[in-house]
Design a protein around this motif. Sequence first.
Motif, PDB file in Angstrom:
ATOM      1  N   THR A  26       5.253  15.624 -60.981  1.00  0.00           N
ATOM      2  CA  THR A  26       5.391  17.153 -60.667  1.00  0.00           C
ATOM      3  C   THR A  26       4.102  17.525 -60.079  1.00  0.00           C
ATOM      4  N   ASN A  50       1.927  19.133 -61.429  1.00  0.00           N
ATOM      5  CA  ASN A  50       0.395  18.896 -62.342  1.00  0.00           C
ATOM      6  C   ASN A  50       0.132  17.509 -62.507  1.00  0.00           C
ATOM      7  N   LYS A  92      -1.870  16.608 -59.125  1.00  0.00           N
ATOM      8  CA  LYS A  92      -3.359  17.056 -58.854  1.00  0.00           C
ATOM      9  C   LYS A  92      -4.114  15.856 -59.170  1.00  0.00           C
ATOM     10  N   ILE A 141       9.390  13.174 -68.857  1.00  0.00           N
ATOM     11  CA  ILE A 141       9.299  14.159 -69.679  1.00  0.00           C
ATOM     12  C   ILE A 141      10.819  14.938 -69.868  1.00  0.00           C
ATOM     13  N   GLN A 169       6.950  12.412 -74.089  1.00  0.00           N
ATOM     14  CA  GLN A 169       6.027  13.223 -74.427  1.00  0.00           C
ATOM     15  C   GLN A 169       5.928  13.473 -75.844  1.00  0.00           C
ATOM     16  N   PHE A 170       7.028  13.210 -76.437  1.00  0.00           N
ATOM     17  CA  PHE A 170       6.970  13.489 -78.041  1.00  0.00           C
ATOM     18  C   PHE A 170       6.670  12.181 -78.963  1.00  0.00           C
ATOM     19  N   ASN A 216       1.732  17.798 -76.090  1.00  0.00           N
ATOM     20  CA  ASN A 216       2.956  17.203 -75.521  1.00  0.00           C
ATOM     21  C   ASN A 216       3.154  17.420 -74.153  1.00  0.00           C
ATOM     22  N   ARG A 217       2.142  17.371 -73.233  1.00  0.00           N
ATOM     23  CA  ARG A 217       2.428  17.575 -71.762  1.00  0.00           C
ATOM     24  C   ARG A 217       1.696  16.691 -70.995  1.00  0.00           C
ATOM     25  N   MET A 218       2.193  16.165 -70.000  1.00  0.00           N
ATOM     26  CA  MET A 218       1.338  15.340 -69.053  1.00  0.00           C
ATOM     27  C   MET A 218       0.944  15.945 -67.997  1.00  0.00           C
ATOM     28  N   PRO A 219      -0.340  15.739 -67.176  1.00  0.00           N
ATOM     29  CA  PRO A 219      -0.871  14.368 -67.255  1.00  0.00           C
ATOM     30  C   PRO A 219      -2.005  14.490 -68.278  1.00  0.00           C
ATOM     31  N   GLU A 255      -5.147  17.896 -70.045  1.00  0.00           N
ATOM     32  CA  GLU A 255      -5.325  19.103 -69.408  1.00  0.00           C
ATOM     33  C   GLU A 255      -5.846  18.699 -67.916  1.00  0.00           C
ATOM     34  N   SER A 256      -5.068  18.893 -66.904  1.00  0.00           N
ATOM     35  CA  SER A 256      -5.221  18.291 -65.467  1.00  0.00           C
ATOM     36  C   SER A 256      -6.566  19.228 -65.085  1.00  0.00           C
ATOM     37  N   MET A 267      -5.758  27.174 -63.449  1.00  0.00           N
ATOM     38  CA  MET A 267      -4.866  26.751 -64.965  1.00  0.00           C
ATOM     39  C   MET A 267      -4.490  27.802 -65.606  1.00  0.00           C
ATOM     40  N   LEU A 279      13.359  20.517 -72.616  1.00  0.00           N
ATOM     41  CA  LEU A 279      12.222  20.987 -72.028  1.00  0.00           C
ATOM     42  C   LEU A 279      12.041  22.670 -72.273  1.00  0.00           C
ATOM     43  N   GLN A 296      11.507  24.534 -76.834  1.00  0.00           N
ATOM     44  CA  GLN A 296      10.797  23.966 -77.629  1.00  0.00           C
ATOM     45  C   GLN A 296       9.838  24.868 -78.774  1.00  0.00           C
TER      46      GLN A 296
HETATM   47  N1  GSH Z   1      -1.907  22.966 -68.555  1.00  0.00           N
HETATM   48  C1  GSH Z   1      -1.161  21.810 -68.355  1.00  0.00           C
HETATM   49  C2  GSH Z   1       0.294  21.820 -68.065  1.00  0.00           C
HETATM   50  C3  GSH Z   1       0.928  20.464 -68.117  1.00  0.00           C
HETATM   51  C4  GSH Z   1       2.403  20.680 -67.960  1.00  0.00           C
HETATM   52  O1  GSH Z   1       2.923  21.571 -68.142  1.00  0.00           O
HETATM   53  N2  GSH Z   1       3.117  19.542 -67.819  1.00  0.00           N
HETATM   54  C5  GSH Z   1       4.709  19.614 -67.816  1.00  0.00           C
HETATM   55  C6  GSH Z   1       5.148  18.917 -66.557  1.00  0.00           C
HETATM   56  S1  GSH Z   1       4.594  19.686 -65.184  1.00  0.00           S
HETATM   57  C7  GSH Z   1       4.982  18.574 -69.091  1.00  0.00           C
HETATM   58  O2  GSH Z   1       4.362  17.564 -69.373  1.00  0.00           O
HETATM   59  N3  GSH Z   1       6.212  19.104 -69.649  1.00  0.00           N
HETATM   60  C8  GSH Z   1       6.723  18.364 -70.618  1.00  0.00           C
HETATM   61  C9  GSH Z   1       7.334  19.306 -71.714  1.00  0.00           C
HETATM   62  O3  GSH Z   1       7.529  20.434 -71.402  1.00  0.00           O
HETATM   63  O4  GSH Z   1       7.676  18.986 -72.729  1.00  0.00           O
HETATM   64  C10 GSH Z   1      -2.017  20.820 -67.338  1.00  0.00           C
HETATM   65  O5  GSH Z   1      -2.321  21.492 -66.190  1.00  0.00           O
HETATM   66  O6  GSH Z   1      -2.074  19.744 -67.713  1.00  0.00           O
END
Ligand code: GSH
Length: 254
Positions: free
Chosen positions: A9, A11, A14, A33, A38-39, A50-53, A71-72, A105, A234, A237
Amino acid sequence: MIDLHFWPTPNGWKVTIMLEECDLAYNIIPVDIGGGDQFKPEFLRISPNNRMPAIVDHEPLDGGEPLAIFESGAILEYLGDKTGRFLPQAPRERYRTLQWVHWQMANLGPMMGNANHFKNYGRTIADDPKQLEYGTKRFVGEVDRLSGVMDAQLSVNEYLAGPEYTIADMISYPWAFLIGPMLGEGMWETFPNLKRWVDQVHARPAVERGRRVGRDLGRRERTEAEEKARQELLFNQTNDKVRDAREAAAKASA
Ligand SMILES: N[C@@H](CCC(=O)N[C@@H](CS)C(=O)NCC(=O)O)C(=O)O
């Protein structure tokens, strides 16, 4: 070696772009995801939001224990410090770069994410299409405004933070190249400096390699039921999900 917890994706790209630019060795750990990875307790220990990367650097900057970062923006800043590349060390130039990293960001990423949600996904979720109108107007309007902010900056600078290519460009490009599909390809005429910069960054071999990483991961066709489950996961949440994940993690470590 750096472990990159990743899904293809904007993010995620990057970080693959920065790793490719710096020629660093890395190992991809897929985080599906849409399937709920992510959980998983082991992922939440690295990335509690619970977010990648997210990354784990097994040879960290300070020579200590493996270092986990989520956090990217923080990841790119760390990699810039680790390699001494694409993040100037002189204070004036460093903050000139970091202000655009934080801008991305807090602005471009979240506004484009929400615009995409209301414009594209919302349709399949909302009971009444009227529910989407205000959200679409608000977030697509913000993307238009932010495109103008970038265009103005790029009319007097070759790159976002000045004359040099930095992590500010790497962090903004994966979202910026999607502005065309979002606002309409004709909009590039309104933002010619932004278009010039998108093409310039796009032409870098490391950017091309970074965008190809894990391409096949997200490509699998989903059944209707799988797509429904993915959207439920997604886009719905609340703290319930965070609490369930915390309880599962506590059970797993008991
Ligand atoms: N601010 C975070 C945003 C990361 C983000 O939103 N990642 C999304 C995919 S683009 C994700 O992991 N979503 C999983 C979810 O919504 O549970 C960053 O830049 O690392």
